[in-house]
Motif scaffolding. Structure first.
Motif, PDB file in Angstrom:
ATOM      1  N   LEU A   1      16.493  13.984  38.848  1.00  0.00           N
ATOM      2  CA  LEU A   1      17.703  13.191  38.559  1.00  0.00           C
ATOM      3  C   LEU A   1      18.019  13.209  37.068  1.00  0.00           C
ATOM      4  O   LEU A   1      19.195  13.289  36.678  1.00  0.00           O
ATOM      5  CB  LEU A   1      17.543  11.756  39.063  1.00  0.00           C
ATOM      6  CG  LEU A   1      17.373  11.569  40.573  1.00  0.00           C
ATOM      7  CD1 LEU A   1      17.251  10.082  40.925  1.00  0.00           C
ATOM      8  CD2 LEU A   1      18.536  12.189  41.355  1.00  0.00           C
ATOM      9  N   TYR A   2      16.986  13.122  36.213  1.00  0.00           N
ATOM     10  CA  TYR A   2      17.205  13.231  34.752  1.00  0.00           C
ATOM     11  C   TYR A   2      18.014  14.495  34.453  1.00  0.00           C
ATOM     12  O   TYR A   2      19.004  14.476  33.720  1.00  0.00           O
ATOM     13  CB  TYR A   2      15.865  13.345  34.020  1.00  0.00           C
ATOM     14  CG  TYR A   2      15.091  12.069  33.752  1.00  0.00           C
ATOM     15  CD1 TYR A   2      15.471  10.838  34.288  1.00  0.00           C
ATOM     16  CD2 TYR A   2      13.952  12.100  32.935  1.00  0.00           C
ATOM     17  CE1 TYR A   2      14.737   9.691  34.025  1.00  0.00           C
ATOM     18  CE2 TYR A   2      13.210  10.965  32.667  1.00  0.00           C
ATOM     19  CZ  TYR A   2      13.601   9.762  33.213  1.00  0.00           C
ATOM     20  OH  TYR A   2      12.857   8.651  32.942  1.00  0.00           O
ATOM     21  N   LYS A   3      17.509  15.629  35.022  1.00  0.00           N
ATOM     22  CA  LYS A   3      18.177  16.908  34.745  1.00  0.00           C
ATOM     23  C   LYS A   3      19.603  16.906  35.296  1.00  0.00           C
ATOM     24  O   LYS A   3      20.527  17.382  34.643  1.00  0.00           O
ATOM     25  CB  LYS A   3      17.378  18.055  35.360  1.00  0.00           C
ATOM     26  CG  LYS A   3      16.105  18.379  34.570  1.00  0.00           C
ATOM     27  CD  LYS A   3      15.308  19.510  35.230  1.00  0.00           C
ATOM     28  CE  LYS A   3      13.895  19.573  34.666  1.00  0.00           C
ATOM     29  NZ  LYS A   3      12.983  20.291  35.557  1.00  0.00           N
ATOM     30  N   GLU A   4      19.734  16.364  36.481  1.00  0.00           N
ATOM     31  CA  GLU A   4      21.040  16.311  37.139  1.00  0.00           C
ATOM     32  C   GLU A   4      22.079  15.597  36.269  1.00  0.00           C
ATOM     33  O   GLU A   4      23.255  15.933  36.299  1.00  0.00           O
ATOM     34  CB  GLU A   4      20.854  15.517  38.437  1.00  0.00           C
ATOM     35  CG  GLU A   4      21.618  16.006  39.630  1.00  0.00           C
ATOM     36  CD  GLU A   4      21.227  15.215  40.880  1.00  0.00           C
ATOM     37  OE1 GLU A   4      20.310  15.634  41.598  1.00  0.00           O
ATOM     38  OE2 GLU A   4      21.845  14.152  41.108  1.00  0.00           O
ATOM     39  N   VAL A   5      21.632  14.565  35.535  1.00  0.00           N
ATOM     40  CA  VAL A   5      22.597  13.790  34.728  1.00  0.00           C
ATOM     41  C   VAL A   5      22.671  14.306  33.294  1.00  0.00           C
ATOM     42  O   VAL A   5      23.300  13.685  32.450  1.00  0.00           O
ATOM     43  CB  VAL A   5      22.279  12.271  34.739  1.00  0.00           C
ATOM     44  CG1 VAL A   5      22.201  11.775  36.180  1.00  0.00           C
ATOM     45  CG2 VAL A   5      20.996  11.944  33.976  1.00  0.00           C
ATOM     46  N   GLY A   6      22.004  15.435  33.024  1.00  0.00           N
ATOM     47  CA  GLY A   6      22.183  16.095  31.738  1.00  0.00           C
ATOM     48  C   GLY A   6      21.096  15.861  30.711  1.00  0.00           C
ATOM     49  O   GLY A   6      21.242  16.241  29.549  1.00  0.00           O
ATOM     50  N   ALA A   7      19.980  15.252  31.098  1.00  0.00           N
ATOM     51  CA  ALA A   7      18.914  15.030  30.127  1.00  0.00           C
ATOM     52  C   ALA A   7      18.206  16.359  29.829  1.00  0.00           C
ATOM     53  O   ALA A   7      18.185  17.269  30.650  1.00  0.00           O
ATOM     54  CB  ALA A   7      17.920  13.994  30.634  1.00  0.00           C
ATOM     55  N   GLU A   8      17.634  16.424  28.631  1.00  0.00           N
ATOM     56  CA  GLU A   8      16.885  17.621  28.222  1.00  0.00           C
ATOM     57  C   GLU A   8      15.430  17.223  28.004  1.00  0.00           C
ATOM     58  O   GLU A   8      15.093  16.048  27.981  1.00  0.00           O
ATOM     59  CB  GLU A   8      17.464  18.162  26.916  1.00  0.00           C
ATOM     60  CG  GLU A   8      18.897  18.663  27.084  1.00  0.00           C
ATOM     61  CD  GLU A   8      19.598  18.828  25.746  1.00  0.00           C
ATOM     62  OE1 GLU A   8      19.103  18.264  24.730  1.00  0.00           O
ATOM     63  OE2 GLU A   8      20.644  19.493  25.724  1.00  0.00           O
ATOM     64  N   LYS A   9      14.624  18.256  27.739  1.00  0.00           N
ATOM     65  CA  LYS A   9      13.185  18.042  27.470  1.00  0.00           C
ATOM     66  C   LYS A   9      12.560  17.132  28.537  1.00  0.00           C
ATOM     67  O   LYS A   9      11.768  16.241  28.228  1.00  0.00           O
ATOM     68  CB  LYS A   9      12.978  17.416  26.084  1.00  0.00           C
ATOM     69  CG  LYS A   9      13.490  18.304  24.951  1.00  0.00           C
ATOM     70  CD  LYS A   9      13.187  17.680  23.597  1.00  0.00           C
ATOM     71  CE  LYS A   9      13.881  18.455  22.479  1.00  0.00           C
ATOM     72  NZ  LYS A   9      13.827  17.753  21.196  1.00  0.00           N
ATOM     73  N   VAL A  10      12.951  17.366  29.778  1.00  0.00           N
ATOM     74  CA  VAL A  10      12.436  16.539  30.877  1.00  0.00           C
ATOM     75  C   VAL A  10      11.006  16.958  31.187  1.00  0.00           C
ATOM     76  O   VAL A  10      10.711  18.139  31.355  1.00  0.00           O
ATOM     77  CB  VAL A  10      13.324  16.684  32.133  1.00  0.00           C
ATOM     78  CG1 VAL A  10      12.705  15.938  33.308  1.00  0.00           C
ATOM     79  CG2 VAL A  10      14.730  16.158  31.841  1.00  0.00           C
ATOM     80  N   GLU A  11      10.144  15.988  31.249  1.00  0.00           N
ATOM     81  CA  GLU A  11       8.731  16.271  31.531  1.00  0.00           C
ATOM     82  C   GLU A  11       8.167  15.224  32.484  1.00  0.00           C
ATOM     83  O   GLU A  11       8.446  14.034  32.313  1.00  0.00           O
ATOM     84  CB  GLU A  11       7.911  16.144  30.236  1.00  0.00           C
ATOM     85  CG  GLU A  11       7.782  17.386  29.417  1.00  0.00           C
ATOM     86  CD  GLU A  11       6.894  17.096  28.199  1.00  0.00           C
ATOM     87  OE1 GLU A  11       5.656  17.140  28.329  1.00  0.00           O
ATOM     88  OE2 GLU A  11       7.464  16.757  27.136  1.00  0.00           O
ATOM     89  N   VAL A  12       7.395  15.680  33.445  1.00  0.00           N
ATOM     90  CA  VAL A  12       6.603  14.749  34.248  1.00  0.00           C
ATOM     91  C   VAL A  12       5.214  14.779  33.617  1.00  0.00           C
ATOM     92  O   VAL A  12       4.464  15.730  33.774  1.00  0.00           O
ATOM     93  CB  VAL A  12       6.565  15.172  35.728  1.00  0.00           C
ATOM     94  CG1 VAL A  12       5.655  14.246  36.527  1.00  0.00           C
ATOM     95  CG2 VAL A  12       7.981  15.150  36.324  1.00  0.00           C
ATOM     96  N   VAL A  13       4.924  13.757  32.827  1.00  0.00           N
ATOM     97  CA  VAL A  13       3.714  13.761  32.012  1.00  0.00           C
ATOM     98  C   VAL A  13       2.551  13.150  32.790  1.00  0.00           C
ATOM     99  O   VAL A  13       2.639  11.996  33.231  1.00  0.00           O
ATOM    100  CB  VAL A  13       3.926  12.939  30.715  1.00  0.00           C
ATOM    101  CG1 VAL A  13       2.695  13.005  29.819  1.00  0.00           C
ATOM    102  CG2 VAL A  13       5.168  13.424  29.975  1.00  0.00           C
ATOM    103  N   GLU A  14       1.487  13.911  32.944  1.00  0.00           N
ATOM    104  CA  GLU A  14       0.312  13.362  33.634  1.00  0.00           C
ATOM    105  C   GLU A  14      -0.373  12.322  32.749  1.00  0.00           C
ATOM    106  O   GLU A  14      -0.378  12.441  31.524  1.00  0.00           O
ATOM    107  CB  GLU A  14      -0.679  14.490  33.966  1.00  0.00           C
ATOM    108  CG  GLU A  14      -0.155  15.495  34.980  1.00  0.00           C
ATOM    109  CD  GLU A  14       0.306  14.838  36.288  1.00  0.00           C
ATOM    110  OE1 GLU A  14      -0.375  13.903  36.764  1.00  0.00           O
ATOM    111  OE2 GLU A  14       1.366  15.257  36.826  1.00  0.00           O
ATOM    112  N   THR A  15      -0.880  11.287  33.372  1.00  0.00           N
ATOM    113  CA  THR A  15      -1.657  10.281  32.643  1.00  0.00           C
ATOM    114  C   THR A  15      -2.951  10.103  33.437  1.00  0.00           C
ATOM    115  O   THR A  15      -3.179  10.804  34.418  1.00  0.00           O
ATOM    116  CB  THR A  15      -0.928   8.925  32.586  1.00  0.00           C
ATOM    117  OG1 THR A  15      -0.934   8.375  33.910  1.00  0.00           O
ATOM    118  CG2 THR A  15       0.507   9.069  32.104  1.00  0.00           C
ATOM    119  N   LYS A  16      -3.754   9.136  33.045  1.00  0.00           N
ATOM    120  CA  LYS A  16      -4.954   8.842  33.837  1.00  0.00           C
ATOM    121  C   LYS A  16      -4.575   8.330  35.222  1.00  0.00           C
ATOM    122  O   LYS A  16      -5.347   8.383  36.152  1.00  0.00           O
ATOM    123  CB  LYS A  16      -5.812   7.796  33.125  1.00  0.00           C
ATOM    124  CG  LYS A  16      -6.691   8.400  32.054  1.00  0.00           C
ATOM    125  CD  LYS A  16      -7.592   7.330  31.432  1.00  0.00           C
ATOM    126  CE  LYS A  16      -8.334   7.921  30.233  1.00  0.00           C
ATOM    127  NZ  LYS A  16      -8.982   6.888  29.413  1.00  0.00           N
TER     128      LYS A  16
END
Lengths: 495, 495
Positions: free
Chosen positions: A67-82
């Protein structure tokens, strides 16, 4: 549904801004795309994401990224955490100012009884509120807070698709562990500090109108600590230790259930309203002059009846006539609540057993200057002092400290201006009762925050959670909700 | 399994009786048919009959009727009542005396966690007890009390198939509502009074040896009353009324869970051991001279450690050193036990809610001369007096009054003789802790009663309930269990 069906209250705001192209074009785009926007919200809602039960989290994180990308966001990342991933992204904006927008994509469990519609069906239903009929989406997370998440993204989409970019730089941060106490968020903020440090303020969008259309702005959040208390025969060295035994033995064998009752009773009096734990209230800070001023102003307009009616509560725990006292109780009330209790035989009929254990879940809400890390030790000390060293305390999820922003912060002033632009004069509360991890942004990034928005949703943590999409004469619909977000970004960009 | 594998302790009893044909022939038949007898027990056990959950009741009633006929009973009837059927039948015996044998074919629920083998698998497993390895059947009802039911029928079968009839006239009465408080039994007894009035005494067979082989004879049963206590916001007029609400509202909304805790705490002190309800202890009769005599005798031989170890309890609620005090506590202890408690969120994690209700299940055990019908009104009066008129009390199932027989009754003397014939010297208890509806027979038919038998079974109401089929040097096996029943019938027929 026609374009106009989503816009009732805010028309004059739109009108007054017609000549301002930077607002008029995104506004117009919102009106055009509204059906698509509703679809986007429903898509996000229908994807389960119960962090308590670990249902659908990864899929939901991926969907948020999409959805981020769909609305035009850049540098989209799904960042892994603990724990569960954080989904981040950025948007270059018109202004030099940068707003960090905090979202949570996880929700409460949704398997409790009482849902009139499927909890994951995102069904659009008619609902009668005091201002007349509305259309609302019923779904877990519609209020808290995947509804606002998707609505905010819709507003960003409309800016990108009309004037090319949003009014301010945006850093979007969606975590998936809010309902677990955000254990991985502070670590993520520290790790991604370089990127996040560009932010001038933090914002958490949600729908801030109550069912009568009155709007509330909360300048802070309470802290919270959550733990389980377990009484067991094994640890106590008395009572049944391995399993429930025949209840006839109660005559000469002790009961871990009665022990839990006894231990709990040492902790409070007056149906839980007076906390007897030594030192529990010690750190509580007195109201600031700003608090006093806000509470006095609030008391003049606080519609306590509307609050009660939404909750289906006939009376508050203190007299409703003294509004100031009532508000003080809410704002400064540190609480010890039993969220759940269980032990022994709980099904139909009369199984006669002496149980070997009993457990309850407890949450403590924190006000300034109580510290989350000191609360469980206080309870531990109390139980030990009263001879209950055997009662086990287990922290569930990470707690939050409370956090507040001054009404004078530019980001707060911007949000108030936006409320007013849409014809709403928000009641300004020193704090909300809920807890969100602003303290993490506040402490690590030293930035102020604000939250809220317009529109109405309710029943967080309850069955039939909903958000209004098509409003009535008191409550704005989705188009105005999204326009408000654009207006706020614009205002903050120029503040 | 060889014939001898079921007979360890009682051999000499059988030997000493060899010349008495009326015993020797049924005994021999028991030895010959033992594998078939085990099969009959397993058939009955494998048929679910949970009255609490209404599972398998009618099928089990039919099976009991079938087994009655199989072992030679006449006038077999599955008698409909307002609740579950009563299965009755008769056997013409050698003597003029008539014994009413009371059975229950219903069991506790069997869906609790902790079963190592299927609760309805009737699996034969090796088990290590202090006297060495035994073979036992693990199944709900094996101890309480479908195991004894089937074993008694086996003994009748052996009499019919050897000497042609049992030693006494028998009236067999099996009810299917014992675990519901036997609500239909008094009505049945009144209706079938003509037939039942022929009985000189009533007998309830079960396995009376503990895991160390020691045997216990109980001259009575306690009474029991079972109810639910429910605290709800709706009835209280405070707190959430319709559903659980967000726990942040604890600051100004009352908690029905804390209210239940507070109400319970007014009812007892000392982890539930001291009951504070006005008048609760008033009716309790002092021990009779017979009670005193029995308790003194018991104290000299009471193996409290064995009791504790079976229950997995490290210590009693009063010092174990004073055996007499301990036994008095068990025999005269009227209790207020919490069988179960629940409210709010009880699953994994940290859902933050202020629940709208909380409930607990409570049982009261009654001693002479407490009356079951007076107990719930006492609790009601107590709650009202303490300001808890809103807490709802709901009786679950019908209660029992307690009931006792004098050690001097011929039927009691007969059972003691049978114990001794099998080399066992039972500890004689004025009462058991459990409740069975002897009061109904006692009040309506005015006949005395006795209960017990030899053999070992345990874990009634718990997972892994079992009965020993193949004993060890301390515990008799099934053959002797059944021979004991024959011996007892014979003795009572001639008493």
């Amino acid at each position: 549904m026609s374009e106009n069906s989503y816009t009732e209250v805010g028309n004059y705001a739109r009108d007054s801004m017609r000549d301002e192209k930077r607002l008029a074009e995104p506004y117009s785009r919102i009106d055009k795309d509204l059906d698509r926007h509703v679809d986007r919200i429903r898509r996000l809602l229908k994807q389960p994401s119960s962090s308590q039960q670990d249902i659908g989290i990864d899929k939901c994180a991926d969907l948020v990224g999409k959805l981020y990308k769909e609305v035009g966001a850049e540098k989209v990342e799904v960042v892994e955490t603990k724990g569960n991933p954080v989904v981040c992204g950025e948007c270059r904006g018109e202004s030099d100012r940068t707003l960090l927008v905090y979202f949570m994509y996880d929700t409460m469990p949704f398997n409790e009884p009482g849902w009139k519609y499927p909890a994951m069906g995102a069904k659009m239903v008619d609902m009668m509120l005091s201002g007349g009929k509305v259309k609302a989406i019923v779904n877990r997370g519609s209020d808290n807070t995947k509804g606002p998440l998707a609505a905010f993204l819709n507003s960003v989409d409309s800016c990108n698709k009309s004037v090319g970019r949003p009014p301010v730089n945006l850093i979007l941060v969606a975590e998936g562990e809010e309902e677990l106490g955000s254990p991985s968020l502070p670590g993520y903020i520290k790790k991604d500090k370089k990127r996040l440090s560009k932010a001038d303020a933090c914002y958490f969008p949600f729908f801030g109108q109550d069912c009568d259309g009155a709007s509330n702005l909360y300048l802070g959040v309470k802290g919270v600590v959550y733990f389980e208390m377990e009484s067991s025969g094994k640890r106590w060295g008395r009572g049944p230790e391995e399993f429930a035994i025949h209840s006839s033995h109660k005559a000469w064998v002790d009961s871990p259930v009665w022990r839990l009752i006894d231990a709990l009773k040492t902790m409070t009096d007056d149906n839980g309203n007076k906390i007897l734990i030594d030192g529990f209230y010690d750190a509580v800070a007195p109201p600031t002059p700003e608090d006093d001023m806000l509470i006095k102003a609030l008391a003049k307009r606080f519609d306590s009846k509307a609050f009660r009616e939404t909750m289906k509560v006939s009376r508050f725990s203190i007299p409703e006539s003294d509004k100031e006292a009532l508000i003080r109780r809410f704002v400064f009330g540190t609480t010890l609540n039993i969220d759940g209790i269980w032990g022994g035989y709980t099904e139909k009929g009369s199984k006669t057993v002496l149980p070997h254990m009993a457990t309850c879940k407890v949450d403590i809400r924190l006000v300034p200057n109580q510290e989350k890390d000191r609360m469980i030790p206080l309870v531990r000390k109390h139980l030990d002092a009263h001879g209950y060293a055997d009662i086990k305390l287990t922290e569930i999820d990470t707690g939050y400290d409370c956090c507040r922003a001054s009404v004078k912060e530019p980001v707060v002033q911007s949000i108030i201006s936006s409320f007013r632009a849409f014809g709403l004069d928000p009641a300004i509360w020193p704090t909300s009762g809920g807890a969100v991890p602003f303290y993490a942004f506040n402490k690590i990034l030293s930035i102020p925050f604000t939250m809220s928005g317009i529109g109405h949703s309710d029943l967080a943590h309850s069955p039939n959670e909903y958000m209004v999409v098509h409003g009535n004469r008191k409550i704005v619909g989705l188009a105005d909700i999204e326009k408000f977000f654009v207006h706020f970004m614009d205002g903050f960009g120029r503040a």
